[in-house]
Design an enzyme around this catalytic site. Structure first.
Site, mmCIF file in Angstrom:
data_model
loop_
_atom_site.group_PDB
_atom_site.id
_atom_site.type_symbol
_atom_site.label_atom_id
_atom_site.label_comp_id
_atom_site.label_asym_id
_atom_site.label_seq_id
_atom_site.Cartn_x
_atom_site.Cartn_y
_atom_site.Cartn_z
ATOM 1 N N GLY A 23 0.815 -1.213 0.000
ATOM 2 C CA GLY A 23 0.000 0.000 0.000
ATOM 3 C C GLY A 23 0.843 1.256 0.000
ATOM 4 N N ASP A 24 1.951 1.243 0.741
ATOM 5 C CA ASP A 24 2.845 2.399 0.757
ATOM 6 C C ASP A 24 3.453 2.629 -0.628
ATOM 7 O OD1 ASP A 24 2.348 2.456 3.503
ATOM 8 O OD2 ASP A 24 4.073 1.181 3.931
#
Length: 326
Positions: free
Chosen positions: A256-257
């Site tokens: 997600g980052d």
């Protein structure tokens, strides 16, 4: 387009226990547990959402400014980030606390015992974002990532006061905020990021309906993992951008980052949201294949090939010139 990333900085220490935790537990002594496990392996991995996102932006040449709190043991980690294009001049280094860390032991059945040490993260609200902006120049966007809850609220308020657009990425830290703080964090954000698990939290914590929230943020992006990405705006249907497939998933942590890094980098080219989301999905796929959140490499030819396989020849040709300098 320079981005200031506020958020947590930490190291992880995963270990593997070759046996089963359950075999070590004595039922009659459950109120007085005293156990020791001899682990086979120990790794030290750099991580946490603020550092991971800044690392990803640095890999694509965005010169991000990282604002967070770390301990006196940050020297090696800081050198690593700077070597990968991250400006760490706004990181507060504590004089008394260690950098936040997570110690996780996993047994043969994938049961886990995890200890989280917040450490210097407790000082994150004392990070001088306003001073850093005055010193380095106003960024085009502040990403308010998960951190000490007080720091997330303070950095968001600072960005609004300075007239800098905000991307809210509170993760599960949103659950620790009261209604007033949650509303302050989300109201007026240009972008809101949540994964599928967290998607119910904004409405639950603010008391606003999903429609209310869409009226108060610019675009709400939900990342449901392998199902792809869904950017939603008020009064418009939410398109679904498929995820970029991977040969195997070694470690889902940090994907997600990496998506946020690629997506925000793509926005600097001012494309449609769906095109920026595709660019976010490509580096997210590269994070899934190695173990560790900052062990992947970003290579222009590889990203272009992944985009072509997932979205077609025309989509790849659009981003290829932009990726030439990566």
């Amino acid at each position: 387009m320079r981005i200031a990333v506020t958020g947590s900085i930490a190291t992880d220490r995963p270990m593997v226990f070759p046996g089963r935790f359950a075999e070590q537990l004595i039922k009659e002594q459950s109120e007085r547990v005293s156990l020791s496990f001899l682990a086979d392996g120990l790794e030290v991995r750099r991580g946490a959402v603020g550092a991971n996102t800044a690392f990803g932006l640095g890999l694509v040449g965005m010169d991000p400014l990282l604002a967070g709190a770390a301990g006196a043991d940050f020297a090696e980690y800081g050198s690593w980030l700077r070597a990968h294009g991250v400006d760490t001049s706004a990181v507060r280094v504590s004089g008394t606390l260690h950098t936040a860390r997570l110690v996780c032991t996993t047994d043969a059945e994938h049961s886990q015992i995890v200890t989280c040490y917040a450490g210097a993260m407790a000082e994150a609200s004392r990070t001088g974002l306003a001073a850093a902006v005055a010193r380095t120049g106003s960024p085009a966007l502040v990403l308010a990532g998960a951190d000490d809850p007080g720091a997330v609220v303070r950095h968001t308020a600072t960005a609004h006061r300075l007239g800098i657009p905000v991307a809210a990425d509170p993760s599960q830290q949103l659950a620790r905020l009261d209604r007033g703080q949650a509303r302050q964090l989300l109201d007026g954000a240009r972008w809101l990021f949540t994964n599928e698990y967290e998607a119910a939290l904004p409405a639950e914590r603010t008391g606003w309906t999903r429609e209310d929230l869409l009226g108060r943020v610019g675009t709400w992006i939900t990342t449901p993992g392998a199902a792809g990405v869904s950017p939603a705006r008020a009064g418009a249907p939410a398109p679904r951008v498929p995820a970029v497939p991977v040969a195997r998933t070694a470690d889902p942590t940090g994907a997600g980052d990496a998506f946020r890094s690629g997506f925000l980098a793509g926005l600097s080219w001012r494309p449609p949201k769906e095109r920026a989301a595709r660019l976010g999905c490509a580096p997210a796929a590269t994070v899934l294949e190695p173990v560790g959140t900052q062990e992947h490499k970003v290579v222009a030819a590889d990203l272009t090939a992944r985009i072509e396989r997932a979205y077609g020849h025309d989509a790849a040709r659009v981003v290829e010139p932009r990726l030439a300098g990566v």
